[in-house]
Scaffold this active site. Sequence first.
Site, mmCIF file in Angstrom:
data_model
loop_
_atom_site.group_PDB
_atom_site.id
_atom_site.type_symbol
_atom_site.label_atom_id
_atom_site.label_comp_id
_atom_site.label_asym_id
_atom_site.label_seq_id
_atom_site.Cartn_x
_atom_site.Cartn_y
_atom_site.Cartn_z
ATOM 1 N N SER A 145 0.864 -1.341 -0.245
ATOM 2 C CA SER A 145 0.020 0.048 -0.069
ATOM 3 C C SER A 145 0.918 1.105 0.019
ATOM 4 O O SER A 145 1.857 1.417 -0.961
ATOM 5 C CB SER A 145 -0.893 0.044 1.219
ATOM 6 O OG SER A 145 -1.983 1.241 1.140
ATOM 7 N N ASP A 155 -4.705 -4.629 6.171
ATOM 8 C CA ASP A 155 -5.095 -5.505 5.059
ATOM 9 C C ASP A 155 -3.945 -6.513 4.845
ATOM 10 O O ASP A 155 -2.997 -6.039 4.508
ATOM 11 C CB ASP A 155 -5.257 -4.667 3.829
ATOM 12 C CG ASP A 155 -5.733 -5.370 2.585
ATOM 13 O OD1 ASP A 155 -6.255 -6.590 2.765
ATOM 14 O OD2 ASP A 155 -5.445 -4.852 1.430
ATOM 15 N N MET A 180 -0.009 1.302 5.214
ATOM 16 C CA MET A 180 -0.871 1.486 6.617
ATOM 17 C C MET A 180 -2.073 0.522 6.619
ATOM 18 O O MET A 180 -2.541 0.197 5.515
ATOM 19 C CB MET A 180 -1.580 3.036 6.416
ATOM 20 C CG MET A 180 -2.289 3.448 7.650
ATOM 21 S SD MET A 180 -1.185 3.669 9.052
ATOM 22 C CE MET A 180 -2.255 4.380 10.214
#
Length: 343
Positions: free
Chosen positions: A166, A288, A285
């Site tokens: 991410s 997931d 962050m």
Amino acid sequence: MRKIRVLVVDDSAVVRKVFSEELSHEKDIEVVATAPDPYVARDKIVALKPDVVTLDVEMPRMDGITFLKKLMRYFPLPVIIVSSLTKAGGALAMEAMDSGAVDVICKPGEAYSVGDMSAQLAEKIRAASHVNMAQRAMHLASVRPADAPRLSLTKTTNKLIAIGASTGGTEALKDVLTQFPANTPGIMIVQHMPANFTTSFAERLNSLCQIRVKEAQDGDSVVPGTALLAPGNFHMVLRRSGARYYVNIKSGPLVCYQRPAVDVLFNSVAAYGGANAVGVILTGMGKDGAQGMLKMKEAGAQTIAQDEKTCVVFGMPKEAIAAGGVDKIVPLLDIPAEVMKML
């Protein structure tokens, strides 16, 4: 609790209004000002010292890329790029990431409903507020030696590699994928990124790597020498038919505020890849990928998390480690060699 202070820079009054209104619902975020162009933004940055800036790339008087480069040189701040959902917009977004932006989001209404967009925007702002800009500047300035040893793999099998990333992932993926040899087992990647931007990102990676990198299409086979990047706004799952591995591209609800989601890919790899797979979770962050990586490990896969020192944001790897799904914690530039060792 101190709120994250945000400056919204966009020549569209509608975007400034939507962002300001949607972010006003978040208890930990405050829009301290908006600006219609970089000249107004410059003065407000100096006066207000915001924690995070959202920046449009296509503006009059001075374009967002030029302003971003000046900002990174004189007043480095975490910047989230807001771009139109076009091929040109995707290319500009990639140039912005190369110039120091930490994330990208599409303009409201172009790929997501305002509700979905606001949830994603808030998460991206929270992630950006944790970025160590001094460390990021050092990373962007560093250049790998031209004579860095190339990895090699003498034998290919039906092994698979699944990677999730991410915030900070665009640069991390470049550092990892450029080290893989041309006959690397099939790779599947989820990078949190809006629709269409993944097309430009895949093309950029493809131009740099020995392997082929492409935006995944429904039914694509997972084969050696090819990396499939999940398209923005769609989940990607692994499937198997006999000896053939392939991917399905599908819609569905946001998972961990994301679509595509790392957990969706990892869960499918656990189910269909099992011990044939190696899982890698990179900078980002949130959480997931943490549960999906645990399922992969429980299914017999070997797993790797990027270490804290080399992460732009040590969120997703930290959560995966805490969940018990990680076999090895490895610095970013050592990950390709470790993957090869596991294979």
